[in-house]
Design a protein around this motif. Structure first.
Motif, PDB file in Angstrom:
ATOM      1  N   PRO A 152       0.839  -1.206   0.000  1.00 45.27           N
ATOM      2  CA  PRO A 152       0.000   0.000   0.000  1.00 45.27           C
ATOM      3  C   PRO A 152       0.871   1.253   0.000  1.00 45.27           C
ATOM      4  CG  PRO A 152      -0.096  -1.117   2.143  1.00 45.27           C
ATOM      5  CD  PRO A 152       0.690  -2.003   1.231  1.00 45.27           C
ATOM      6  N   SER A 153       0.511   2.229  -0.858  1.00 46.55           N
ATOM      7  CA  SER A 153       1.399   3.386  -1.039  1.00 46.55           C
ATOM      8  C   SER A 153       1.517   4.211   0.239  1.00 46.55           C
ATOM      9  CB  SER A 153       0.911   4.243  -2.201  1.00 46.55           C
ATOM     10  OG  SER A 153      -0.436   4.591  -1.983  1.00 46.55           O
ATOM     11  N   ARG A 154       0.481   4.175   1.091  1.00 48.66           N
ATOM     12  CA  ARG A 154       0.564   5.018   2.284  1.00 48.66           C
ATOM     13  C   ARG A 154       1.645   4.558   3.266  1.00 48.66           C
ATOM     14  NH1 ARG A 154      -3.564   1.657   2.893  1.00 48.66           N
ATOM     15  NH2 ARG A 154      -4.068   0.699   4.896  1.00 48.66           N
ATOM     16  N   LEU A 155       2.140   3.343   3.105  1.00 49.88           N
ATOM     17  CA  LEU A 155       3.226   2.895   3.983  1.00 49.88           C
ATOM     18  C   LEU A 155       4.590   3.335   3.469  1.00 49.88           C
ATOM     19  CD1 LEU A 155       2.320  -0.722   5.137  1.00 49.88           C
ATOM     20  CD2 LEU A 155       1.751   1.466   6.175  1.00 49.88           C
ATOM     21  N   GLY A 156       4.629   3.992   2.316  1.00 48.00           N
ATOM     22  CA  GLY A 156       5.916   4.384   1.750  1.00 48.00           C
ATOM     23  C   GLY A 156       6.544   3.201   1.033  1.00 48.00           C
ATOM     24  N   PRO A 157       7.754   3.385   0.514  1.00 48.06           N
ATOM     25  CA  PRO A 157       8.381   2.308  -0.250  1.00 48.06           C
ATOM     26  C   PRO A 157       8.718   1.107   0.624  1.00 48.06           C
ATOM     27  CG  PRO A 157       9.879   4.177  -0.001  1.00 48.06           C
ATOM     28  CD  PRO A 157       8.575   4.590   0.600  1.00 48.06           C
ATOM     29  N   ARG A 158       8.543  -0.069   0.057  1.00 46.74           N
ATOM     30  CA  ARG A 158       8.899  -1.292   0.786  1.00 46.74           C
ATOM     31  C   ARG A 158      10.422  -1.389   0.873  1.00 46.74           C
ATOM     32  NH1 ARG A 158       7.322  -6.885  -1.946  1.00 46.74           N
ATOM     33  NH2 ARG A 158       9.203  -6.417  -3.103  1.00 46.74           N
ATOM     34  N   PRO A 159      10.956  -1.775   2.034  1.00 46.35           N
ATOM     35  CA  PRO A 159      12.418  -1.929   2.113  1.00 46.35           C
ATOM     36  C   PRO A 159      12.888  -2.912   1.040  1.00 46.35           C
ATOM     37  CG  PRO A 159      11.421  -2.147   4.291  1.00 46.35           C
ATOM     38  CD  PRO A 159      10.295  -2.101   3.309  1.00 46.35           C
ATOM     39  N   PRO A 160      14.055  -2.640   0.440  1.00 43.57           N
ATOM     40  CA  PRO A 160      14.543  -3.506  -0.631  1.00 43.57           C
ATOM     41  C   PRO A 160      14.585  -4.971  -0.191  1.00 43.57           C
ATOM     42  CG  PRO A 160      16.013  -1.630  -0.309  1.00 43.57           C
ATOM     43  CD  PRO A 160      14.968  -1.549   0.751  1.00 43.57           C
ATOM     44  N   LEU A 161      14.251  -5.856  -1.122  1.00 45.09           N
ATOM     45  CA  LEU A 161      14.143  -7.285  -0.824  1.00 45.09           C
ATOM     46  C   LEU A 161      15.223  -8.017  -1.617  1.00 45.09           C
ATOM     47  CD1 LEU A 161      12.811  -9.861   0.148  1.00 45.09           C
ATOM     48  CD2 LEU A 161      10.928  -9.461  -1.429  1.00 45.09           C
ATOM     49  N   ALA A 162      16.294  -8.392  -0.917  1.00 44.12           N
ATOM     50  CA  ALA A 162      17.448  -8.987  -1.611  1.00 44.12           C
ATOM     51  C   ALA A 162      17.311 -10.499  -1.717  1.00 44.12           C
ATOM     52  CB  ALA A 162      18.720  -8.633  -0.858  1.00 44.12           C
ATOM     53  N   ASP A 163      16.620 -11.102  -0.768  1.00 41.21           N
ATOM     54  CA  ASP A 163      16.751 -12.540  -0.565  1.00 41.21           C
ATOM     55  C   ASP A 163      15.370 -13.146  -0.261  1.00 41.21           C
ATOM     56  OD1 ASP A 163      17.668 -15.017   0.270  1.00 41.21           O
ATOM     57  OD2 ASP A 163      18.236 -14.317   2.278  1.00 41.21           O
ATOM     58  N   PRO A 164      14.507 -13.302  -1.286  1.00 42.51           N
ATOM     59  CA  PRO A 164      13.143 -13.778  -1.006  1.00 42.51           C
ATOM     60  C   PRO A 164      13.110 -15.206  -0.466  1.00 42.51           C
ATOM     61  CG  PRO A 164      13.511 -13.524  -3.383  1.00 42.51           C
ATOM     62  CD  PRO A 164      14.757 -13.064  -2.707  1.00 42.51           C
ATOM     63  N   TYR A 237       8.176  -1.736   9.159  1.00 44.56           N
ATOM     64  CA  TYR A 237       7.428  -1.805   7.904  1.00 44.56           C
ATOM     65  C   TYR A 237       6.465  -3.003   7.920  1.00 44.56           C
ATOM     66  CZ  TYR A 237       6.059  -2.004   3.058  1.00 44.56           C
ATOM     67  OH  TYR A 237       5.289  -2.037   1.922  1.00 44.56           O
ATOM     68  N   TYR A 238       6.958  -4.174   8.282  1.00 46.60           N
ATOM     69  CA  TYR A 238       6.100  -5.367   8.171  1.00 46.60           C
ATOM     70  C   TYR A 238       5.031  -5.437   9.263  1.00 46.60           C
ATOM     71  CZ  TYR A 238       8.548  -6.800   4.072  1.00 46.60           C
ATOM     72  OH  TYR A 238       9.047  -6.814   2.791  1.00 46.60           O
ATOM     73  N   ARG A 239       5.295  -4.833  10.428  1.00 50.75           N
ATOM     74  CA  ARG A 239       4.201  -4.749  11.415  1.00 50.75           C
ATOM     75  C   ARG A 239       3.120  -3.790  10.929  1.00 50.75           C
ATOM     76  NH1 ARG A 239       7.328  -4.842  17.278  1.00 50.75           N
ATOM     77  NH2 ARG A 239       8.150  -6.953  17.043  1.00 50.75           N
ATOM     78  N   ALA A 240       3.537  -2.710  10.296  1.00 55.70           N
ATOM     79  CA  ALA A 240       2.545  -1.764   9.749  1.00 55.70           C
ATOM     80  C   ALA A 240       1.768  -2.430   8.608  1.00 55.70           C
ATOM     81  CB  ALA A 240       3.248  -0.500   9.271  1.00 55.70           C
ATOM     82  N   LEU A 241       2.457  -3.204   7.779  1.00 51.26           N
ATOM     83  CA  LEU A 241       1.778  -3.893   6.670  1.00 51.26           C
ATOM     84  C   LEU A 241       0.786  -4.923   7.214  1.00 51.26           C
ATOM     85  CD1 LEU A 241       1.659  -4.156   3.571  1.00 51.26           C
ATOM     86  CD2 LEU A 241       3.416  -5.947   3.750  1.00 51.26           C
TER      87      LEU A 241
END
Ligand code: ADP
Ligand code: MG
Length: 246
Positions: A152-164, A237-241
């Motif tokens: 969701p855009s209101r949370l700002g950019p997602r932290p970069p994901l290097a290692d899914p 970020y992930y608790r907010a998501l």
């Protein structure tokens, strides 16, 4: 997404099964054995143990799709200790899922509060195992259907994901099973399975540790056992998501 009740013993004490008692379909599945209520989620979903089987029963009004969970359990139980689906069904009122009992019990309650380091280590061990699975053959659409895959855009950019990694999606203490010896034995409740950032699980797991075991234990016991240093930006970020989308 089903938020787990923080204390099932309290739930069992406070909630009756309603006026109708045990759902008729559960009585039918039990075949004369007394079903034991083991869990009651906040949406009215019930889980019963019947011998070596578990029946998860979810009223339509809960808005949960147990058929989606069935598909994910079939996928994950071939790769990780997770409930193996024996049968599934639905009627106008509810859906249900019958699974084979895994060994162990929920890593919560008085026993595991008293043995907290073992419980937190079991949570970390289970997530380590899950996060080590290959992601190549994961059905991509499941990620889009999980809170884990939303941005969701209101949370700002997602932290970069290097290692899914394979993300459980509800990595709380009650979804971790532990043996009497204190060893991790498996995980349950895979309705939000996804591919994404391990911090989606680590953020929720450490939040659940605060609820179930009291604050201040996740950092030195859980993250140490997992073998990672807390990442405050990704935790936030992930608790907010989770709050926004689950
Ligand atoms: N196959 C199984 N083996 C062992 N325990 C199970 C199994 N299925 C469910 N349980 C127990 O029932 C509880 C509730 O099931 P779960 O799928 O987590 O439901 P909910 O979505 O309501 O949280 C779990 O926390 C676990 O203790
Ligand atoms: Mg659960």
């Amino acid at each position: 997404m089903v938020r787990d009740a923080p204390d099932p013993a309290l739930y069992a004490a406070q909630h009756t099964l309603g006026e109708r008692g045990v759902p008729a379909v559960v009585i039918g599945l039990a075949g004369g054995v007394e079903p034991e209520l083991v869990w009651h989620n906040e949406l009215g979903g019930l889980t019963f143990r019947i011998g070596e089987r578990y029946v998860k029963w979810s009223p339509r009004a809960a808005g949960i799709d147990l058929d989606a969970e069935r598909l994910r359990l079939e996928w994950i139980s071939a790769r990780h200790p997770a409930p193996r689906v024996l049968a599934a069904g639905a009627d106008a009122e509810a859906q249900w899922l019958v699974t084979a009992a895994l060994p162990g019990e929920q890593a919560i309650g008085q026993t595991w509060q008293a043995r907290r380091p073992e419980a937190l280590r079991a949570m970390a061990t289970g997530l380590r195992a899950l996060h080590a699975l290959p992601v190549d053959d994961f059905p991509q659409e499941w990620t889009r259907q999980s809170w884990v895959g939303r941005t969701p855009s209101r949370l700002g950019p997602r932290p970069p994901l290097a290692d899914p990694v394979i993300v459980h999606g509800d990595a709380c203490a009650p979804n971790t099973l532990i043996s009497p010896a204190g060893e991790w034995t498996g995980n349950v409740d895979f309705g939000d399975l996804a591919v994404g950032d391990r911090w989606a699980d680590l953020a929720v797991a450490s939040m659940s540790i605060d609820w179930n075991f009291g604050r201040g234990h996740a950092d030195d016991e859980f993250f140490d056992a997992y073998g990672i240093a807390p990442d405050p930006e990704r935790i936030r970020y992930y608790r907010a998501l989770w709050d926004a989308e689950s």
